[in-house]
Scaffold this motif. Structure first.
Motif, PDB file in Angstrom:
ATOM      1  N   PRO A   7      30.536  28.557  43.718  1.00 14.79           N
ATOM      2  CA  PRO A   7      31.737  29.361  43.959  1.00 14.79           C
ATOM      3  C   PRO A   7      31.459  31.095  43.891  1.00 14.79           C
ATOM      4  N   SER A   9      32.869  35.201  45.022  1.00 18.14           N
ATOM      5  CA  SER A   9      33.631  36.046  45.829  1.00 18.14           C
ATOM      6  C   SER A   9      33.049  36.364  47.082  1.00 18.14           C
ATOM      7  N   LEU A  36      36.395  32.728  46.653  1.00 15.93           N
ATOM      8  CA  LEU A  36      37.801  32.856  45.918  1.00 15.93           C
ATOM      9  C   LEU A  36      38.830  33.750  47.023  1.00 15.93           C
ATOM     10  N   LYS A  41      40.016  42.598  41.844  1.00 14.78           N
ATOM     11  CA  LYS A  41      39.412  43.828  42.463  1.00 14.78           C
ATOM     12  C   LYS A  41      40.009  43.726  44.075  1.00 14.78           C
ATOM     13  N   PHE A  69      39.152  29.029  48.151  1.00 18.61           N
ATOM     14  CA  PHE A  69      40.050  28.180  47.143  1.00 18.61           C
ATOM     15  C   PHE A  69      40.875  29.584  46.317  1.00 18.61           C
ATOM     16  N   GLY A  71      43.453  30.001  42.588  1.00 17.32           N
ATOM     17  CA  GLY A  71      43.721  29.522  41.297  1.00 17.32           C
ATOM     18  C   GLY A  71      42.623  29.198  40.611  1.00 17.32           C
ATOM     19  N   LEU A  72      42.522  28.237  39.819  1.00 20.18           N
ATOM     20  CA  LEU A  72      41.498  27.998  38.792  1.00 20.18           C
ATOM     21  C   LEU A  72      40.454  27.184  39.299  1.00 20.18           C
ATOM     22  N   LEU A  73      39.180  27.709  39.196  1.00 22.37           N
ATOM     23  CA  LEU A  73      37.976  26.818  39.584  1.00 22.37           C
ATOM     24  C   LEU A  73      38.195  25.521  39.164  1.00 22.37           C
ATOM     25  N   ARG A  87      25.653  28.326  39.711  1.00 27.07           N
ATOM     26  CA  ARG A  87      25.819  29.862  39.758  1.00 27.07           C
ATOM     27  C   ARG A  87      24.520  30.279  39.702  1.00 27.07           C
ATOM     28  N   TYR A  97      28.121  37.488  31.062  1.00 26.50           N
ATOM     29  CA  TYR A  97      29.450  37.345  32.035  1.00 26.50           C
ATOM     30  C   TYR A  97      29.488  35.392  32.512  1.00 26.50           C
ATOM     31  N   LEU A 101      32.141  32.806  31.555  1.00 30.00           N
ATOM     32  CA  LEU A 101      32.741  31.903  32.719  1.00 30.00           C
ATOM     33  C   LEU A 101      32.598  30.284  32.425  1.00 30.00           C
ATOM     34  N   MET A 104      34.486  29.133  29.064  1.00 33.80           N
ATOM     35  CA  MET A 104      36.011  29.007  29.618  1.00 33.80           C
ATOM     36  C   MET A 104      36.054  27.755  30.320  1.00 33.80           C
TER      37      MET A 104
HETATM   38  O1  PNS Z   1      30.932  36.273  42.536  1.00 36.14           O
HETATM   39  P1  PNS Z   1      31.941  36.279  41.474  1.00 36.14           P
HETATM   40  O2  PNS Z   1      32.786  37.343  41.624  1.00 36.14           O
HETATM   41  O3  PNS Z   1      30.871  36.659  40.056  1.00 36.14           O
HETATM   42  O4  PNS Z   1      32.728  34.948  41.177  1.00 36.14           O
HETATM   43  C1  PNS Z   1      33.601  34.702  40.201  1.00 36.14           C
HETATM   44  C2  PNS Z   1      34.044  33.403  40.174  1.00 36.14           C
HETATM   45  C3  PNS Z   1      34.957  33.508  41.369  1.00 36.14           C
HETATM   46  C4  PNS Z   1      33.246  31.997  40.032  1.00 36.14           C
HETATM   47  C5  PNS Z   1      35.265  33.339  39.104  1.00 36.14           C
HETATM   48  O5  PNS Z   1      35.944  34.393  38.979  1.00 36.14           O
HETATM   49  C6  PNS Z   1      36.380  32.101  39.342  1.00 36.14           C
HETATM   50  O6  PNS Z   1      35.821  30.846  39.222  1.00 36.14           O
HETATM   51  N1  PNS Z   1      37.587  32.464  39.485  1.00 36.14           N
HETATM   52  C7  PNS Z   1      38.712  31.726  39.513  1.00 36.14           C
HETATM   53  C8  PNS Z   1      39.746  31.708  38.521  1.00 36.14           C
HETATM   54  C9  PNS Z   1      39.037  30.914  37.282  1.00 36.14           C
HETATM   55  O7  PNS Z   1      38.868  29.763  37.379  1.00 36.14           O
HETATM   56  N2  PNS Z   1      39.041  31.581  36.239  1.00 36.14           N
HETATM   57  C10 PNS Z   1      38.759  30.931  35.039  1.00 36.14           C
HETATM   58  C11 PNS Z   1      37.517  31.023  34.652  1.00 36.14           C
HETATM   59  S1  PNS Z   1      37.077  32.620  33.811  1.00 36.14           S
END
Ligand code: PNS
Length: 160
Positions: A7, A9, A36, A41, A69, A71-73, A87, A97, A101, A104
């Motif tokens: 996953p 951006s 996402l 941003k 996608f 919402g939540l991953l 990742r 960071y 993630l 969480m």
């Molecule tokens: O490329 P990025 O911006 O570092 O990716 C971040 C991403 C998309 C993997 C993360 O923001 C995400 O999974 N967002 C979906 C919302 C979510 O599930 N948030 C809870 C985990 S903190």
């Protein structure tokens, strides 16, 4: 069949992302690159643009699919019936960071694992935002992004 999800951006996809996707695609039967939709941003490219750039850049990998996608991953992971989040890690500075993630996501869905692939040194300084910034000031970024991304950056910012 073991499926993983990568996953991000991808705003836009860079050669560093392509490298991570190639490595992950060689380890799993199927890899879903998950873009996402709603970025907090504001994104430079729409989700359709980001998806088509990613699809074009990953066309050489037959077991890779690009999906959007929202919402939540972890909800997307369950929908895809995948338990492996991929990742990329570039430097120690990514770790905090990424750790947050991963923790969480573990809290939300303990059955899902986050797996990290360390990038090659030549990509360790690359990010979508640095590429866009360098490009916006007229710097050469041809070797940092797939050809389709370079073309779209030129279309979007025709000054250069
Ligand atoms: O490329 P990025 O911006 O570092 O990716 C971040 C991403 C998309 C993997 C993360 O923001 C995400 O999974 N967002 C979906 C919302 C979510 O599930 N948030 C809870 C985990 S903190």
């Amino acid at each position: 069949m073991v499926k993983a999800v990568y996953p991000g951006s991808f705003d836009p996809i860079t050669n560093g992302h392509v490298y991570i996707a190639e490595r992950a695609a060689s380890l799993f039967d199927e890899l879903v690159v998950a873009i996402l939709v709603n970025l907090q941003k504001k994104a430079t490219f729409t989700v359709d643009e980001r998806s088509s750039m990613a699809r074009e850049a990953l066309i050489h990998l037959p077991n890779v699919k690009v999906k959007a996608f929202d919402g939540l991953l972890v909800d997307f992971m369950r929908q895809e019936r995948s338990r492996a989040i991929i990742r990329g890690l570039r430097a120690l500075s990514d770790f905090e960071y990424e750790f947050q993630l991963a923790q969480m996501n573990r809290e939300l869905a303990p059955e899902i694992e986050t797996l990290f692939i360390v990038t090659e040194a030549r990509y360790s300084y690359l990010s979508s935002s640095v590429v866009k910034e360098v490009f916006s000031f007229g710097g050469a970024i041809q070797d940092m992004v797939p050809p389709g991304v370079y073309r779209r950056l030129r279309e979007k910012f025709p000054r250069f």
